[in-house]
Scaffold this motif. Structure first.
Motif, PDB file in Angstrom:
ATOM      1  N   GLY A   6       0.814  -1.212   0.000  1.00 20.77           N
ATOM      2  CA  GLY A   6       0.000   0.000   0.000  1.00 20.77           C
ATOM      3  C   GLY A   6       0.844   1.257   0.000  1.00 20.77           C
ATOM      4  N   HIS A   7       1.913   1.251   0.784  1.00 20.28           N
ATOM      5  CA  HIS A   7       2.807   2.418   0.803  1.00 20.28           C
ATOM      6  C   HIS A   7       3.485   2.609  -0.551  1.00 20.28           C
ATOM      7  CE1 HIS A   7       2.286   3.444   4.949  1.00 20.28           C
ATOM      8  NE2 HIS A   7       2.716   2.270   5.395  1.00 20.28           N
ATOM      9  N   ARG A   8       3.924   1.501  -1.152  1.00 23.68           N
ATOM     10  CA  ARG A   8       4.565   1.619  -2.469  1.00 23.68           C
ATOM     11  C   ARG A   8       3.588   2.145  -3.509  1.00 23.68           C
ATOM     12  NH1 ARG A   8       5.793  -3.671  -3.640  1.00 23.68           N
ATOM     13  NH2 ARG A   8       5.901  -4.372  -1.507  1.00 23.68           N
ATOM     14  N   LEU A   9       2.353   1.641  -3.457  1.00 19.38           N
ATOM     15  CA  LEU A   9       1.331   2.083  -4.404  1.00 19.38           C
ATOM     16  C   LEU A   9       1.003   3.560  -4.204  1.00 19.38           C
ATOM     17  CD1 LEU A   9      -0.590   1.164  -6.644  1.00 19.38           C
ATOM     18  CD2 LEU A   9      -2.255   0.664  -4.875  1.00 19.38           C
ATOM     19  N   LYS A  10       0.911   3.986  -2.951  1.00 19.03           N
ATOM     20  CA  LYS A  10       0.627   5.397  -2.655  1.00 19.03           C
ATOM     21  C   LYS A  10       1.758   6.287  -3.160  1.00 19.03           C
ATOM     22  CE  LYS A  10       1.391   7.533   1.128  1.00 19.03           C
ATOM     23  NZ  LYS A  10       1.595   8.039   2.436  1.00 19.03           N
ATOM     24  N   ASP A  11       2.994   5.857  -2.944  1.00 20.17           N
ATOM     25  CA  ASP A  11       4.132   6.645  -3.410  1.00 20.17           C
ATOM     26  C   ASP A  11       4.132   6.766  -4.927  1.00 20.17           C
ATOM     27  OD1 ASP A  11       4.938   6.961  -0.804  1.00 20.17           O
ATOM     28  OD2 ASP A  11       6.451   5.365  -0.872  1.00 20.17           O
ATOM     29  N   ARG A  12       3.792   5.675  -5.610  1.00 21.36           N
ATOM     30  CA  ARG A  12       3.741   5.725  -7.077  1.00 21.36           C
ATOM     31  C   ARG A  12       2.606   6.624  -7.546  1.00 21.36           C
ATOM     32  NH1 ARG A  12       4.933  -0.511  -8.868  1.00 21.36           N
ATOM     33  NH2 ARG A  12       7.096  -0.541  -8.186  1.00 21.36           N
ATOM     34  N   ALA A  13       1.457   6.555  -6.869  1.00 18.36           N
ATOM     35  CA  ALA A  13       0.317   7.384  -7.263  1.00 18.36           C
ATOM     36  C   ALA A  13       0.629   8.860  -7.053  1.00 18.36           C
ATOM     37  CB  ALA A  13      -0.929   6.981  -6.478  1.00 18.36           C
ATOM     38  N   GLY A  21       3.623  10.181  -7.039  1.00 22.88           N
ATOM     39  CA  GLY A  21       4.604  10.532  -8.074  1.00 22.88           C
ATOM     40  C   GLY A  21       3.932  10.746  -9.415  1.00 22.88           C
ATOM     41  N   PHE A  22       2.965   9.887  -9.739  1.00 20.20           N
ATOM     42  CA  PHE A  22       2.242  10.030 -10.994  1.00 20.20           C
ATOM     43  C   PHE A  22       1.460  11.335 -11.019  1.00 20.20           C
ATOM     44  CE2 PHE A  22      -1.659   9.321 -13.471  1.00 20.20           C
ATOM     45  CZ  PHE A  22      -1.092   9.117 -14.704  1.00 20.20           C
ATOM     46  N   ALA A  23       0.790  11.657  -9.915  1.00 19.18           N
ATOM     47  CA  ALA A  23       0.012  12.894  -9.853  1.00 19.18           C
ATOM     48  C   ALA A  23       0.918  14.117 -10.013  1.00 19.18           C
ATOM     49  CB  ALA A  23      -0.755  12.976  -8.542  1.00 19.18           C
ATOM     50  N   LEU A  24       2.087  14.079  -9.396  1.00 23.04           N
ATOM     51  CA  LEU A  24       3.020  15.201  -9.537  1.00 23.04           C
ATOM     52  C   LEU A  24       3.524  15.319 -10.970  1.00 23.04           C
ATOM     53  CD1 LEU A  24       5.057  14.873  -6.216  1.00 23.04           C
ATOM     54  CD2 LEU A  24       3.304  16.558  -6.773  1.00 23.04           C
ATOM     55  N   ASP A  25       3.785  14.180 -11.610  1.00 21.32           N
ATOM     56  CA  ASP A  25       4.214  14.208 -13.011  1.00 21.32           C
ATOM     57  C   ASP A  25       3.121  14.779 -13.901  1.00 21.32           C
ATOM     58  OD1 ASP A  25       6.652  13.146 -12.360  1.00 21.32           O
ATOM     59  OD2 ASP A  25       6.137  11.084 -12.962  1.00 21.32           O
TER      60      ASP A  25
END
Length: 124
Positions: A46-53, A55-59
């Protein structure tokens, strides 16, 4: 005699080592430990998925701002974040009504259009 003592000690040490390894493995296979491991792995995922999400939102936000700047440059619009865009002037109410439009009464019901020169339903 020393040789027998050496091999006896080596055998005892190997037995203790093997027993310790087996006991650790058996503890890892208990239902409580397996449930704890599964919960920890789910939390990590869940933490990894949140970090990726995030990061995606910032991109997406960065690319959106870049594209807005490109479009603004292409259209000749200067983007000034301190100045808000001006709103269009409010529309004025017509002082004279058009006689060809259907009339509405005060309670917003359609008034019979037979008294007006144009009746779009007269042919039907």
């Amino acid at each position: 005699m020393f040789r027998r003592t050496f091999w006896f000690t080596t055998g005892v040490a190997a037995g203790v080592w093997a027993t310790t390894k087996v006991n650790r493995k058996l503890k890892q296979l208990t239902p409580e430990h397996l449930a704890t491991q599964a919960a920890n792995k789910a939390i990590e995922a869940g933490h990894r998925l949140k970090d990726r999400a995030v990061g995606f939102a910032l991109d997406v936000r960065d690319n959106m701002a870049q594209r807005e700047a490109e479009l603004g440059e292409a259209l000749g619009i200067e983007a000034n974040p301190d100045r808000l865009p001006e709103l269009p002037a409010p529309r004025r109410v017509a002082a004279i009504e058009n006689s060809n439009t259907p009339k509405y009464s005060r309670n917003s019901r359609y008034v019979d259009s037979s008294s007006y020169p144009y009746n779009r339903n007269e042919d039907h």
